[in-house]
Every structure is written in C-alpha cells, then in structure tokens.
Design an enzyme around this catalytic site. Structure first.
Site, PDB file in Angstrom:
ATOM      1  N   SER A 190      -2.549  -3.588  10.320  1.00 40.45           N
ATOM      2  CA  SER A 190      -1.452  -2.718   9.904  1.00 40.45           C
ATOM      3  C   SER A 190      -0.920  -1.990  11.130  1.00 40.45           C
ATOM      4  CB  SER A 190      -1.951  -1.693   8.867  1.00 40.45           C
ATOM      5  OG  SER A 190      -0.985  -0.684   8.620  1.00 40.45           O
TER       6      SER A 190
ATOM      7  N   TYR B 146      -8.592   4.020   5.532  1.00 39.70           N
ATOM      8  CA  TYR B 146      -7.641   2.932   5.759  1.00 39.70           C
ATOM      9  C   TYR B 146      -7.349   2.725   7.246  1.00 39.70           C
ATOM     10  CZ  TYR B 146      -3.580  -0.079   5.182  1.00 39.70           C
ATOM     11  OH  TYR B 146      -2.700  -1.130   5.251  1.00 39.70           O
TER      12      TYR B 146
END
Length: 310
Positions: A164, A176
């Site tokens: 990401s 995350y």
C-alpha cells in the site's frame, strides 16, 4: 546539452515502453494462485485473468464468496477456501494447488488477502488489535509465500505482494501501516534471494480504492472509541473524535490496481514496484521521497488537534 539529456530521457522511456509491452508466451497454460478473492482486488483480478485465458486458482475466505466467483467465471477457474491466519489452512491450500498444477508448477502467487480494522490512533488500541491485522496482512503473506514457494520455483514464476502507499507513509495508527511496511521489507528480501532462481517479485502499492477494507470506517472507529479508557478520551476530547472520523474519497474502479497485478504476471519484464491510482502516483509516492519535516507537515496540517495538545 539539455537537448541531449531530453533525447536520452526520451529514448529511455521509449525503450521501457517497448519492453513492458512484451508478454510471456503460453499464458493459457499457466496457473496463478490468488488469495482474498471474495471481493475487492482479488475478485476483480481472478475474473480478469480468467477472461484472458489463464488458469486461476482462487482462494476465498468464505464458501459464499467462492460460489459467487465460480458462477461469474469460466470452468478454468477453480476455487478453494483459505484462512491465511491458519497454518493448517495454508498447508491444505498448498497441497490442493500442488495437485492441480502438477509438473507445470505455479506461475504466479498473488498475496492479496488483507484487512484494515481496527484502525485508530495507536494509544486507543491494544496489542490484540495489532495482532489481528498483522496475522492477516503480514504473517499470512509470509506463511502463504513460504508454503507455496516450491511450486513457484519449479515454474520460475512470479510473486506479487499487495502492499500500500501506507507501506511508505504511515498516516494512520494500528496494525495496517505496520503490516504494509513489513510486506515491503519481506518483498525486497525475497526479490534479492530469488533472483538467482529466475523468480521475479513485484510489490503493488495502491492508493485509496473502494474495497472491503475501506467500508464501515466510521463504525469501526466508533467501536474502538467506545472502549477507550476515560482518561485517554479526555486527553483527546470528543471534538477530536468527531473531527477525526475517517472519511476517505475512494475510487470505485479497481482496474488501475488489477491492471498492475496483471502486468506483473504477464509481462516479460515486470516492474519491481507498481503504484496503483493517480493519488498514489501524484501525491503519496512523491511525498514519501520528501524530507521528513516536509512530509510530516503535508500529512499533519489538515488533521484534528487533541484537546490537551501543547
């Protein structure tokens, strides 16, 4: 002088454009294993590769997801159930894949499965909150890769790991960003280790897209806030929580990312990194190269301030 530099730059991009449009031969005979195919990028990629004629082995978390994907694709695509947090489930999926690929090996492994919640300021979270995300987004990627790597080596194939832009810029608290930084490091080490075996490793770095990861962000944040100790709530203040509710403008079209994945699997000369989405290309990736003080300013200037801020 500037004219020569411009000409050299033009030749470089022309050569790159030509190389990247050369595809691998016999794609219809190649097997690709994809995790997280219930929805989002994995589901879209599975349908995309199936339409192109590749033999897709789609791993879904739920039986419902597997059945829906099977109905939307051809008979070439095969599904299995996989929970990447369970070593036993990963081993069973690896054995299932080995039976199907036989001596051909596995041309591609796409580690796509992921979750985001709980996502909140780090002080609001517990160790278990971090572990929940890390088990899927990082340890799941490692376990799946290690157990399926022998099949990829036999085909001299491709590894595609979905990271990401938050694997470059930690903009939100929780597991995350930590996991995506870990995926970047794991992928970099794999790329160097496996180069001698003819295996190419690519990292996909999407921007903001509308997937299962980005839905119900406010509800999840509310659930975390409701269990935060009173003294911590007081230090941040209710206005901070209300102003900090996560509202992300997400692109609903997933092709900018799945096209990157497809290119990494089918091009003779795949890239080591792909940035998916214009927000990644024009904002997040460039900001990640700025000096820390400038990057911090750009990322913090619009955020809410705690009630007890200095």
């Amino acid at each position: 002088m500037w004219l020569y530099l411009a000409a050299l730059l033009g030749l470089y991009f022309l050569r790159r454009w030509y190389r990247e449009r050369q595809t691998v031969e016999n794609l219809t005979e190649k097997y690709v294993f994809i995790t997280g195919c219930d929805s989002g990028f994995g589901n879209q990629l599975a349908r995309q590769l199936d339409a192109r004629g590749l033999r897709v082995l789609a791993a879904c978390l739920t039986q419902q997801g597997a059945e829906q994907l099977g109905k939307a694709t051809s008979e070439r695509l095969q599904t299995t159930l996989l929970d990447v947090t369970s070593t036993e489930s990963v081993a069973a999926a690896a054995a299932w894949a080995k039976e199907r690929v036989g001596n051909k090996g596995l041309w591609g492994l796409v580690n796509n499965a992921g979750i985001a919640h709980p996502m909140a300021p780090n002080e609001w979270l517990t160790k278990q909150d971090f572990r929940k995300v890390l088990d899927v987004n990082l340890l799941g990627v490692i376990d799946t890769t290690v157990q399926l790597l022998p099949l990829v080596k036999s085909a001299r194939g491709r590894l595609v790991n979905v990271a990401s832009v938050m694997g470059r810029l930690a903009m939100l608290g929780g597991g995350y960003c930590v996991a995506k930084y870990g995926v970047e490091a794991f992928s970099d080490s794999l790329r160097r280790e496996l180069h001698s075996f003819g295996i190419r490793v690519s990292i996909i770095e999407p921007g903001n897209f509308k997937t299962s990861i980005t839905v119900n962000l406010q509800e999840n944040l509310q659930a975390v806030w409701s269990r935060v100790p009173a003294e911590i709530q007081e230090s941040y203040g209710q206005p901070y929580f209300e102003a900090g509710e996560i509202v992300v403008q997400c692109c609903s079209l997933l092709y900018p990312v799945t096209d990157c994945m497809e290119h990494a699997l089918t091009s003779r000369y795949p890239r080591s990194r792909y940035s998916g989405g214009w927000d990644a290309k024009l904002y997040y990736i460039p900001v990640s190269y700025l000096p820390t003080v400038l990057a911090d300013y750009l990322l913090m200037r619009c955020g809410p301030k705690p009630a007890h801020a200095i």
